[in-house]
Design a protein around this motif. Structure first.
Motif, mmCIF file in Angstrom:
data_model
loop_
_atom_site.group_PDB
_atom_site.id
_atom_site.type_symbol
_atom_site.label_atom_id
_atom_site.label_comp_id
_atom_site.label_asym_id
_atom_site.label_seq_id
_atom_site.Cartn_x
_atom_site.Cartn_y
_atom_site.Cartn_z
ATOM 1 N N GLY A 83 13.783 -4.584 -8.091
ATOM 2 C CA GLY A 83 12.836 -4.449 -9.186
ATOM 3 C C GLY A 83 11.376 -4.550 -8.818
ATOM 4 O O GLY A 83 10.526 -4.654 -9.712
ATOM 5 N N ILE A 84 11.039 -4.505 -7.518
ATOM 6 C CA ILE A 84 9.636 -4.545 -7.109
ATOM 7 C C ILE A 84 9.038 -3.155 -7.290
ATOM 8 O O ILE A 84 9.454 -2.197 -6.626
ATOM 9 C CB ILE A 84 9.488 -4.997 -5.645
ATOM 10 N N GLN A 85 8.080 -3.002 -8.191
ATOM 11 C CA GLN A 85 7.439 -1.718 -8.422
ATOM 12 C C GLN A 85 6.646 -1.302 -7.181
ATOM 13 O O GLN A 85 5.821 -2.051 -6.688
ATOM 14 C CB GLN A 85 6.510 -1.800 -9.639
ATOM 15 N N GLY A 86 6.921 -0.080 -6.690
ATOM 16 C CA GLY A 86 6.266 0.368 -5.466
ATOM 17 C C GLY A 86 6.818 -0.304 -4.235
ATOM 18 O O GLY A 86 6.164 -0.327 -3.189
ATOM 19 N N GLY A 87 8.026 -0.851 -4.344
ATOM 20 C CA GLY A 87 8.605 -1.593 -3.222
ATOM 21 C C GLY A 87 8.818 -0.770 -1.974
ATOM 22 O O GLY A 87 8.868 -1.314 -0.866
ATOM 23 N N LEU A 88 8.945 0.557 -2.123
ATOM 24 C CA LEU A 88 9.121 1.407 -0.945
ATOM 25 C C LEU A 88 7.959 1.259 0.036
ATOM 26 O O LEU A 88 8.135 1.347 1.245
ATOM 27 C CB LEU A 88 9.258 2.870 -1.375
ATOM 28 N N PHE A 89 6.766 1.035 -0.500
ATOM 29 C CA PHE A 89 5.586 0.910 0.357
ATOM 30 C C PHE A 89 5.467 -0.485 0.960
ATOM 31 O O PHE A 89 4.647 -0.698 1.845
ATOM 32 C CB PHE A 89 4.322 1.233 -0.446
ATOM 33 N N ALA A 90 6.256 -1.425 0.460
ATOM 34 C CA ALA A 90 6.186 -2.797 0.965
ATOM 35 C C ALA A 90 7.223 -3.075 2.043
ATOM 36 O O ALA A 90 7.219 -4.157 2.627
ATOM 37 C CB ALA A 90 6.360 -3.788 -0.181
ATOM 38 N N GLY A 91 8.097 -2.108 2.317
ATOM 39 C CA GLY A 91 9.134 -2.334 3.323
ATOM 40 C C GLY A 91 8.563 -2.616 4.693
ATOM 41 O O GLY A 91 9.089 -3.454 5.442
ATOM 42 N N ALA A 92 7.467 -1.927 5.040
ATOM 43 C CA ALA A 92 6.858 -2.153 6.351
ATOM 44 C C ALA A 92 6.290 -3.556 6.461
ATOM 45 O O ALA A 92 6.381 -4.201 7.515
ATOM 46 C CB ALA A 92 5.766 -1.115 6.601
ATOM 47 N N VAL A 93 5.691 -4.053 5.374
ATOM 48 C CA VAL A 93 5.142 -5.407 5.382
ATOM 49 C C VAL A 93 6.263 -6.437 5.550
ATOM 50 O O VAL A 93 6.142 -7.400 6.311
ATOM 51 C CB VAL A 93 4.349 -5.679 4.093
ATOM 52 N N PRO A 107 22.874 2.322 1.194
ATOM 53 C CA PRO A 107 21.816 3.013 1.960
ATOM 54 C C PRO A 107 21.104 2.095 2.934
ATOM 55 O O PRO A 107 20.673 2.538 4.009
ATOM 56 C CB PRO A 107 20.872 3.535 0.870
ATOM 57 N N PHE A 108 20.979 0.820 2.603
ATOM 58 C CA PHE A 108 20.373 -0.131 3.531
ATOM 59 C C PHE A 108 21.195 -0.215 4.814
ATOM 60 O O PHE A 108 20.649 -0.163 5.928
ATOM 61 C CB PHE A 108 20.269 -1.512 2.874
ATOM 62 N N VAL A 109 22.513 -0.331 4.686
ATOM 63 C CA VAL A 109 23.392 -0.433 5.856
ATOM 64 C C VAL A 109 23.312 0.833 6.702
ATOM 65 O O VAL A 109 23.237 0.775 7.942
ATOM 66 C CB VAL A 109 24.842 -0.710 5.410
ATOM 67 N N LEU A 110 23.327 1.998 6.057
ATOM 68 C CA LEU A 110 23.284 3.263 6.799
ATOM 69 C C LEU A 110 21.969 3.410 7.567
ATOM 70 O O LEU A 110 21.956 3.850 8.725
ATOM 71 C CB LEU A 110 23.476 4.434 5.841
ATOM 72 N N LEU A 111 20.861 3.054 6.929
ATOM 73 C CA LEU A 111 19.567 3.151 7.605
ATOM 74 C C LEU A 111 19.473 2.171 8.765
ATOM 75 O O LEU A 111 18.947 2.502 9.837
ATOM 76 C CB LEU A 111 18.437 2.903 6.602
ATOM 77 N N GLN A 112 19.986 0.960 8.580
ATOM 78 C CA GLN A 112 19.956 -0.016 9.670
ATOM 79 C C GLN A 112 20.844 0.422 10.828
ATOM 80 O O GLN A 112 20.503 0.204 11.995
ATOM 81 C CB GLN A 112 20.399 -1.392 9.150
ATOM 82 N N ALA A 113 21.973 1.052 10.523
ATOM 83 C CA ALA A 113 22.855 1.540 11.585
ATOM 84 C C ALA A 113 22.209 2.680 12.364
ATOM 85 O O ALA A 113 22.447 2.848 13.567
ATOM 86 C CB ALA A 113 24.187 1.997 10.991
ATOM 87 N N SER A 114 21.347 3.474 11.696
ATOM 88 C CA SER A 114 20.705 4.609 12.370
ATOM 89 C C SER A 114 19.700 4.156 13.417
ATOM 90 O O SER A 114 19.281 4.952 14.267
ATOM 91 C CB SER A 114 20.009 5.497 11.341
ATOM 92 N N ILE A 115 19.296 2.887 13.381
ATOM 93 C CA ILE A 115 18.328 2.386 14.355
ATOM 94 C C ILE A 115 18.888 2.454 15.773
ATOM 95 O O ILE A 115 18.141 2.700 16.737
ATOM 96 C CB ILE A 115 17.924 0.940 14.006
ATOM 97 N N GLY A 151 10.561 6.431 14.885
ATOM 98 C CA GLY A 151 11.849 6.636 14.238
ATOM 99 C C GLY A 151 12.558 5.342 13.842
ATOM 100 O O GLY A 151 12.864 5.129 12.656
ATOM 101 N N PRO A 152 12.856 4.447 14.811
ATOM 102 C CA PRO A 152 13.546 3.203 14.435
ATOM 103 C C PRO A 152 12.735 2.324 13.499
ATOM 104 O O PRO A 152 13.298 1.671 12.612
ATOM 105 C CB PRO A 152 13.789 2.505 15.782
ATOM 106 N N VAL A 153 11.401 2.302 13.657
ATOM 107 C CA VAL A 153 10.571 1.490 12.767
ATOM 108 C C VAL A 153 10.596 2.052 11.350
ATOM 109 O O VAL A 153 10.744 1.308 10.370
ATOM 110 C CB VAL A 153 9.121 1.425 13.297
ATOM 111 N N LEU A 154 10.470 3.357 11.228
ATOM 112 C CA LEU A 154 10.450 3.985 9.913
ATOM 113 C C LEU A 154 11.788 3.808 9.202
ATOM 114 O O LEU A 154 11.838 3.559 7.995
ATOM 115 C CB LEU A 154 10.116 5.468 10.047
ATOM 116 N N ALA A 155 12.900 3.928 9.941
ATOM 117 C CA ALA A 155 14.217 3.759 9.339
ATOM 118 C C ALA A 155 14.390 2.343 8.795
ATOM 119 O O ALA A 155 14.875 2.144 7.673
ATOM 120 C CB ALA A 155 15.308 4.070 10.368
ATOM 121 N N SER A 156 13.986 1.345 9.574
ATOM 122 C CA SER A 156 14.133 -0.043 9.131
ATOM 123 C C SER A 156 13.192 -0.360 7.976
ATOM 124 O O SER A 156 13.572 -1.031 7.009
ATOM 125 C CB SER A 156 13.866 -0.991 10.300
#
Length: 347
Positions: A241-251, A53-61, A224-229
């Motif tokens: 294993g980072i709890q709540g890591g989804l919210f840390a992707g932007a950081v 999923p990381f590769v697919l999201l990065q390709a969507s940029i 769009g591209p920022v949110l995907a990355s």
């Protein structure tokens, strides 16, 4: 040549910090492994579950940036053309040294659509600036999530980044509003024709920044591209294993963007490994997981964007040697810059 060697050496040192601790003082070894390397390699396949999923999201940029680009262009450019140029730029950015992909895609657009190079470069600059603004907004929102207490340790860096973003936006708005009047003033006085031409092209390239509506439109398409990355890095942090890591992707994305902000810096890979592994450890990852995160996200980014970009390079029949610094495209781009600065654009 000397700069390239120094850049390579610095990159190796920075990259090594993901796997080793440096002891510059005192007795003992200079390098100390952060973890057993054999166990790291043995456990690495276990992280592949989040890599796809990381590769697919990065390709969507790439297609998302192609859509974003039209919001800054005065001339209607077919999506297919924009997509291929963004993809070629992504290939150059990820597969060749120098991080000059955005400069190259600007030049290729100027050559294929007969738009002045500096004008194209200005449109790309507005896109990058609005992506930065969207990223700062997303990082600020992340602090309000369930992971906000942990992310709050980055508030000092965030304040610096937001201040930088506001300053850059203000500078671009000022240039967009005052470049043309300054150029016209120079034209009436018959002074500095090169500067006059440069100011006209800057004014045209930054045209979308002359109004709040124009800036808002570009900001909307920049989400769009920022949110995907950010989501890609958030999924990767959650995967280690980072709890709540989804919210840390932007950081994490913000740290990477600031670390690799300057084009032409020859230590880009080392900076990436240093920033990503340090940030992952700061968020609670073990040294081994942080190193796996840095390694696999780097490989995933290169695989997705450089791989997709390589297809466009093949379709457009561009030779790899022409994409290298000092190749014919780079020389032609330099010629265009000099030519456009000498001949002032009409007011």
């Amino acid at each position: 040549m000397l700069l390239a060697v120094l850049g390579l050496a610095l990159s190796v040192v920075l990259l090594s910090t993901a796997f080793f601790r440096w002891h510059l003082q005192g007795p003992g070894p200079l390098l100390e492994p952060r973890f057993p390397l054999d166990e790291f390699l043995r456990d690495l396949p276990g992280h592949l579950v989040w890599l796809l999923p990381f590769v697919l999201l990065q390709a969507s940029i790439i297609p998302l940036r192609a859509v974003q680009w039209q919001s800054t262009l005065r001339k209607r450019v077919p999506f297919r053309e924009r997509y291929h140029l963004v993809a070629i730029g992504a290939f150059v950015h990820n597969a060749l040294p120098g991080k000059l992909g955005d400069i190259l895609r600007s030049f290729l657009l100027s050559r294929t659509e007969r738009i002045p190079f500096l004008r194209c470069l200005g449109t790309v600059g507005v896109c990058k600036l609005m992506e930065f603004a969207a990223l700062m907004l997303l990082v600020t929102l992340s602090l309000l999530g369930p992971f906000g207490a942990t992310l709050s340790r980055f508030q000092g860096q965030l304040k610096v980044a937001v201040s930088l973003c506001v300053g850059l936006v203000a500078l671009v708005v000022l240039l967009a509003h005052w470049s043309a009047p300054l150029a016209n003033s120079l034209h009436r006085r018959h002074r500095f024709p090169r500067l006059e031409g440069l100011l006209h092209h800057v004014s045209d390239g930054l045209g979308s920044a002359r109004s709040f509506r124009g800036m808002g439109k570009v900001l909307f398409f920049s989400v769009g591209p920022v949110l995907a990355s950010a989501l890609a890095y958030g999924l990767a942090l959650h995967g280690i294993g980072i709890q709540g890591g989804l919210f840390a992707g932007a950081v994490m994305l913000g740290a990477i963007s600031l670390g690799q902000a300057l084009p032409g810096v020859p230590a880009g890979m080392g900076i990436y490994y240093f920033v990503t592994s340090w940030a992952a450890r700061s968020l609670g990852a073990s040294p081994e997981d942080a190193a796996a995160f840095a390694t696999l996200t780097h490989l995933g980014t290169v695989l997705s964007q450089a791989g997709v970009g390589a297809i466009s390079v093949y379709v457009r029949k561009i030779r790899i040697r022409d994409l290298r610094k000092g190749g014919s495209l780079a020389r032609e781009a330099a010629h265009h810059v000099a030519h456009e600065s000498v001949e002032p654009a009409p007011p």
